[in-house]
Design a protein around this motif. Sequence first.
Motif, PDB file in Angstrom:
ATOM      1  N   VAL A   1      69.742  48.357 -18.320  1.00 30.54           N
ATOM      2  CA  VAL A   1      69.479  49.018 -19.595  1.00 30.54           C
ATOM      3  C   VAL A   1      68.377  48.312 -20.378  1.00 30.54           C
ATOM      4  O   VAL A   1      68.147  47.112 -20.227  1.00 30.54           O
ATOM      5  N   LYS A   2      67.713  49.109 -21.212  1.00 32.05           N
ATOM      6  CA  LYS A   2      66.719  48.575 -22.147  1.00 32.05           C
ATOM      7  C   LYS A   2      67.289  48.701 -23.551  1.00 32.05           C
ATOM      8  O   LYS A   2      67.829  49.747 -23.908  1.00 32.05           O
ATOM      9  N   ILE A   3      67.179  47.626 -24.315  1.00 32.12           N
ATOM     10  CA  ILE A   3      67.645  47.630 -25.709  1.00 32.12           C
ATOM     11  C   ILE A   3      66.479  47.198 -26.599  1.00 32.12           C
ATOM     12  O   ILE A   3      65.809  46.205 -26.291  1.00 32.12           O
TER      13      ILE A   3
ATOM     14  N   SER B   1      51.584  45.464 -17.798  1.00 30.77           N
ATOM     15  CA  SER B   1      50.581  46.186 -18.600  1.00 30.77           C
ATOM     16  C   SER B   1      51.150  46.887 -19.825  1.00 30.77           C
ATOM     17  O   SER B   1      50.452  47.079 -20.814  1.00 30.77           O
ATOM     18  N   ASP B   2      52.409  47.347 -19.735  1.00 28.39           N
ATOM     19  CA  ASP B   2      52.961  48.253 -20.750  1.00 28.39           C
ATOM     20  C   ASP B   2      52.122  49.531 -20.859  1.00 28.39           C
ATOM     21  O   ASP B   2      52.092  50.173 -21.905  1.00 28.39           O
ATOM     22  N   ALA B   3      51.421  49.905 -19.781  1.00 27.46           N
ATOM     23  CA  ALA B   3      50.651  51.154 -19.791  1.00 27.46           C
ATOM     24  C   ALA B   3      51.601  52.304 -20.137  1.00 27.46           C
ATOM     25  O   ALA B   3      52.772  52.268 -19.744  1.00 27.46           O
TER      26      ALA B   3
ATOM     27  N   GLU C   1      59.970  51.204 -14.648  1.00 33.88           N
ATOM     28  CA  GLU C   1      59.923  52.255 -15.691  1.00 33.88           C
ATOM     29  C   GLU C   1      60.964  51.846 -16.740  1.00 33.88           C
ATOM     30  O   GLU C   1      62.175  51.986 -16.524  1.00 33.88           O
ATOM     31  N   PRO C   2      60.493  51.312 -17.883  1.00 35.09           N
ATOM     32  CA  PRO C   2      61.430  50.632 -18.787  1.00 35.09           C
ATOM     33  C   PRO C   2      61.961  51.535 -19.901  1.00 35.09           C
ATOM     34  O   PRO C   2      61.534  51.445 -21.033  1.00 35.09           O
ATOM     35  N   GLY C   3      62.934  52.372 -19.588  1.00 34.70           N
ATOM     36  CA  GLY C   3      63.582  53.093 -20.672  1.00 34.70           C
ATOM     37  C   GLY C   3      63.502  54.595 -20.543  1.00 34.70           C
ATOM     38  O   GLY C   3      62.549  55.217 -21.028  1.00 34.70           O
TER      39      GLY C   3
ATOM     40  N   ALA D   1      55.729  45.000 -13.679  1.00 26.20           N
ATOM     41  CA  ALA D   1      57.145  44.965 -14.046  1.00 26.20           C
ATOM     42  C   ALA D   1      57.455  45.547 -15.422  1.00 26.20           C
ATOM     43  O   ALA D   1      58.572  45.398 -15.932  1.00 26.20           O
ATOM     44  N   HIS D   2      56.484  46.217 -16.045  1.00 29.00           N
ATOM     45  CA  HIS D   2      56.755  46.967 -17.288  1.00 29.00           C
ATOM     46  C   HIS D   2      55.643  47.995 -17.471  1.00 29.00           C
ATOM     47  O   HIS D   2      54.579  47.697 -18.021  1.00 29.00           O
ATOM     48  N   LEU D   3      55.891  49.199 -17.021  1.00 24.10           N
ATOM     49  CA  LEU D   3      54.865  50.246 -17.056  1.00 24.10           C
ATOM     50  C   LEU D   3      55.562  51.601 -17.188  1.00 24.10           C
ATOM     51  O   LEU D   3      56.429  51.924 -16.388  1.00 24.10           O
ATOM     52  N   HIS D   4      55.198  52.352 -18.242  1.00 26.18           N
ATOM     53  CA  HIS D   4      55.821  53.654 -18.497  1.00 26.18           C
ATOM     54  C   HIS D   4      55.079  54.715 -17.692  1.00 26.18           C
ATOM     55  O   HIS D   4      54.160  55.360 -18.208  1.00 26.18           O
ATOM     56  N   ALA D   5      55.457  54.902 -16.436  1.00 25.26           N
ATOM     57  CA  ALA D   5      54.670  55.763 -15.540  1.00 25.26           C
ATOM     58  C   ALA D   5      54.692  57.223 -15.973  1.00 25.26           C
ATOM     59  O   ALA D   5      53.669  57.905 -15.901  1.00 25.26           O
TER      60      ALA D   5
END
Length: 447
Positions: free
Chosen positions: A201-203, A350-352, A126-128, A69-73
């Motif tokens: 949105v991501k802040i 992961s925040d990968a 994909e967070p942001g 639920a948080h991964l910058h693919a």
Amino acid sequence: MSDTSPGDEADLIIRGGRIHTFDGQDSAVSALAVRAGRIIARDSEAEKLAAARTIELDGRTAIPGINDAHLHAAWLGARWPHLFFSDTPPEDQPSGRLVTTETERRAALTRAWGLLAELGITSYTEPGIGPGEDDGETGCFGTDMLATYTALHRERAQTSRVTLLRLFGTIDGESTLEDFERGIRTTAPTTDPHWLAVTGVKIFADGIPPMATAWVEEPYPDGSTGELLTRGSDAPLSAFRRMIELAAARGLQIAVHATGDRSITEFLHALEGLDAAPPAAGPHYVVHGDLATTAQLERMRRLGAGFAVQPLIAAHTHDWAGAQLGPERLARAWPLREMLATGTLTTITSDAPIATPDWRVGLDSSLALLSAAGRPDDTELRRTLLRTMTVDAARQDGAVTWKGSLEVGKVADLTVLDEDPCAPGRPFASLAVARTIVDGRSIYLRD
Ligand SMILES: [Zn+2]
């Protein structure tokens, strides 16, 4: 009671092993029948149906598909195989522009999707991505990348389901209320939310404890406290609150990067102060939440809001953060045990490419963090941890009615492992992924 009539035909039967469904009863079943990507029957009802194809599990264990639920693919695919926390020495880390052309952006996403399929990951956030990064250093987070996502989505080229948050400031940096207001007035692309859901949105509220940039109540050794990263004509806090009001008024999901206790307090204040806003596309949540207090967890729970946390990053940065936080605060940091015990919506992520996208390594560091907090490894704990990456991640996505557990009517997204991940006493990292199924289709099969 039968869920199917005798005339029903399935496209696919999955059988011959243990299938953990993570439904409300945590049932394990012996078979699933799938038609048009959805589960139409389970257990003996499924075994009875005729099907064009059968997947034999050969004694293996299947669970709902893993959802990070948080991964910058895009960034992961562009940097792969280089992660920030890895054996790659600083001089060999990729830097500067990573992707420039449409071909490169497509290659980055496709590479990430291949990697995630091998790891058993079927959904991610994909967070942001957005205009705040159009001139960004890497090329991984700008409007062009959103267009590439949308194009691949319309070509049905995805093998992972994606939840995407738009970004109207810079990644890991400042944002202005003016840019936010301008960005939020633009419409998100029209998509099939089962594959590409642009939920909100991501802040960025603050930085991170090791850099003394998390906004905290109790000062760091140098007397500083960190600060809010939002900017406007008034104080940073007014800009922050206004951004939250604007997003909530549009029914958008709000994810706030907040590591310090002060940032979390202000996010809670803002959420608690919202007028009856239209229901959001998914619950609002804190990303990271390193220094969340027990009282804050309880307030978040009452609001139906949650946390997306990264125990593996906590392990990587523990000593570094300790220098800024001191031993007492360090001992209270990353309160995963309390998050799980209070029933606050929590996803383990992961925040990968910051840390490895291998969820098994992330769950092992979760076990270590919990064990240090006095919670021993057992089947119940393993199930709870796996739920944070399946059912709870689907809750965060606002998608629990159709994914996250293996129930009739929900999508057939599964991760097949050689051994049962709920059996305690062995590292998650020792469990090999044999097959990954998305929408009833095998997107990875180990040979
Ligand atoms: Zn991140």
